[in-house]
Design a protein around this motif. Sequence first.
Motif, PDB file in Angstrom:
ATOM      1  N   VAL A 209      -3.074  -2.527  -9.789  1.00 37.56           N
ATOM      2  CA  VAL A 209      -1.759  -3.178  -9.791  1.00 37.56           C
ATOM      3  C   VAL A 209      -1.527  -3.903  -8.464  1.00 37.56           C
ATOM      4  O   VAL A 209      -1.040  -5.038  -8.431  1.00 37.56           O
ATOM      5  CB  VAL A 209      -0.635  -2.154 -10.074  1.00 37.56           C
ATOM      6  N   LEU A 210      -1.903  -3.249  -7.358  1.00 37.13           N
ATOM      7  CA  LEU A 210      -1.782  -3.873  -6.039  1.00 37.13           C
ATOM      8  C   LEU A 210      -2.570  -5.175  -5.982  1.00 37.13           C
ATOM      9  O   LEU A 210      -2.068  -6.206  -5.529  1.00 37.13           O
ATOM     10  CB  LEU A 210      -2.273  -2.897  -4.961  1.00 37.13           C
TER      11      LEU A 210
ATOM     12  N   LEU B  11       0.811  -1.221   0.000  1.00 35.34           N
ATOM     13  CA  LEU B  11       0.000   0.000   0.000  1.00 35.34           C
ATOM     14  C   LEU B  11       0.845   1.271   0.000  1.00 35.34           C
ATOM     15  O   LEU B  11       0.348   2.343  -0.331  1.00 35.34           O
ATOM     16  CB  LEU B  11      -0.888   0.044   1.248  1.00 35.34           C
ATOM     17  N   ALA B  12       2.114   1.160   0.396  1.00 32.97           N
ATOM     18  CA  ALA B  12       2.962   2.338   0.612  1.00 32.97           C
ATOM     19  C   ALA B  12       2.904   3.360  -0.523  1.00 32.97           C
ATOM     20  O   ALA B  12       2.796   4.560  -0.255  1.00 32.97           O
ATOM     21  CB  ALA B  12       4.395   1.909   0.898  1.00 32.97           C
ATOM     22  N   PRO B  13       2.953   2.954  -1.803  1.00 35.26           N
ATOM     23  CA  PRO B  13       2.891   3.963  -2.866  1.00 35.26           C
ATOM     24  C   PRO B  13       1.588   4.777  -2.864  1.00 35.26           C
ATOM     25  O   PRO B  13       1.531   5.857  -3.429  1.00 35.26           O
ATOM     26  CB  PRO B  13       2.993   3.140  -4.155  1.00 35.26           C
ATOM     27  N   LEU B  14       0.552   4.245  -2.224  1.00 38.03           N
ATOM     28  CA  LEU B  14      -0.729   4.945  -2.160  1.00 38.03           C
ATOM     29  C   LEU B  14      -0.803   5.891  -0.963  1.00 38.03           C
ATOM     30  O   LEU B  14      -1.765   6.640  -0.820  1.00 38.03           O
ATOM     31  CB  LEU B  14      -1.879   3.938  -2.083  1.00 38.03           C
TER      32      LEU B  14
ATOM     33  N   PRO C 126      -8.461  13.268  -2.778  1.00 39.04           N
ATOM     34  CA  PRO C 126      -9.517  12.519  -3.449  1.00 39.04           C
ATOM     35  C   PRO C 126      -8.926  11.401  -4.310  1.00 39.04           C
ATOM     36  O   PRO C 126      -7.755  11.433  -4.655  1.00 39.04           O
ATOM     37  CB  PRO C 126     -10.184  13.581  -4.330  1.00 39.04           C
ATOM     38  N   VAL C 127      -9.764  10.429  -4.633  1.00 38.70           N
ATOM     39  CA  VAL C 127      -9.315   9.307  -5.458  1.00 38.70           C
ATOM     40  C   VAL C 127      -9.376   9.732  -6.918  1.00 38.70           C
ATOM     41  O   VAL C 127     -10.412  10.149  -7.419  1.00 38.70           O
ATOM     42  CB  VAL C 127     -10.199   8.066  -5.211  1.00 38.70           C
ATOM     43  N   ARG C 128      -8.253   9.605  -7.583  1.00 39.81           N
ATOM     44  CA  ARG C 128      -8.156   9.963  -9.002  1.00 39.81           C
ATOM     45  C   ARG C 128      -7.871   8.695  -9.820  1.00 39.81           C
ATOM     46  O   ARG C 128      -7.649   7.628  -9.271  1.00 39.81           O
ATOM     47  CB  ARG C 128      -7.044  10.991  -9.202  1.00 39.81           C
ATOM     48  N   LEU C 129      -7.846   8.831 -11.115  1.00 44.41           N
ATOM     49  CA  LEU C 129      -7.608   7.693 -12.002  1.00 44.41           C
ATOM     50  C   LEU C 129      -6.282   7.005 -11.677  1.00 44.41           C
ATOM     51  O   LEU C 129      -6.198   5.780 -11.672  1.00 44.41           O
ATOM     52  CB  LEU C 129      -7.643   8.140 -13.468  1.00 44.41           C
ATOM     53  N   GLY C 130      -5.240   7.767 -11.379  1.00 44.81           N
ATOM     54  CA  GLY C 130      -3.945   7.175 -11.037  1.00 44.81           C
ATOM     55  C   GLY C 130      -4.023   6.310  -9.791  1.00 44.81           C
ATOM     56  O   GLY C 130      -3.378   5.261  -9.707  1.00 44.81           O
TER      57      GLY C 130
END
Length: 171
Positions: free
Chosen positions: A60-61, A14-17, A49-53
Amino acid sequence: MQTEVLLDRFPGALAPLGPLAAWAHGSLAGGDHQEGRSDPDLIAVLPGPVRLGTVRRVAVLHQGLRADPLAAKPHCSYLTPAQAYGAAPGESLPEVPDREPAEFVVSDQRDLWRPAVDRAHRWTRDVRVDMGPVTSARAAVTLREGRRVRRAELVRGRLGPAIDGLVAAYA
């Protein structure tokens, strides 16, 4: 235990998020998780906010998690601070009045499971076939005894003796 390895990996994945919190729920939190059989139920609070990226990184996770046999069908929820805030669930949730579990169980059996029985097409998925009878048996214990019963207790404490009785009666 391989499940512990999986749980240790989840925060790192999760770290990249940039998660603000991560929790286990369901059988993982309740203590009746069966390694190699139970699906991991996880919640992560992500900065909004949650975006497409973000959606792409979550996909991927999940692909990475599904590569692990213990996490082939992860049940993960992703929230933002606007959707979840405060202390850990056990510290911030109010006590449930005694009547609420019984009311929920009756409405769940009446409004969800009973109508589903008459729809044969819904019983082609393993999750329905597995969960239907177990949910009904757990509901019966909740209503009779006023408590929640874990699946493992249901199997050991009720199914085992039922099988013993059947075998004794027809052996």
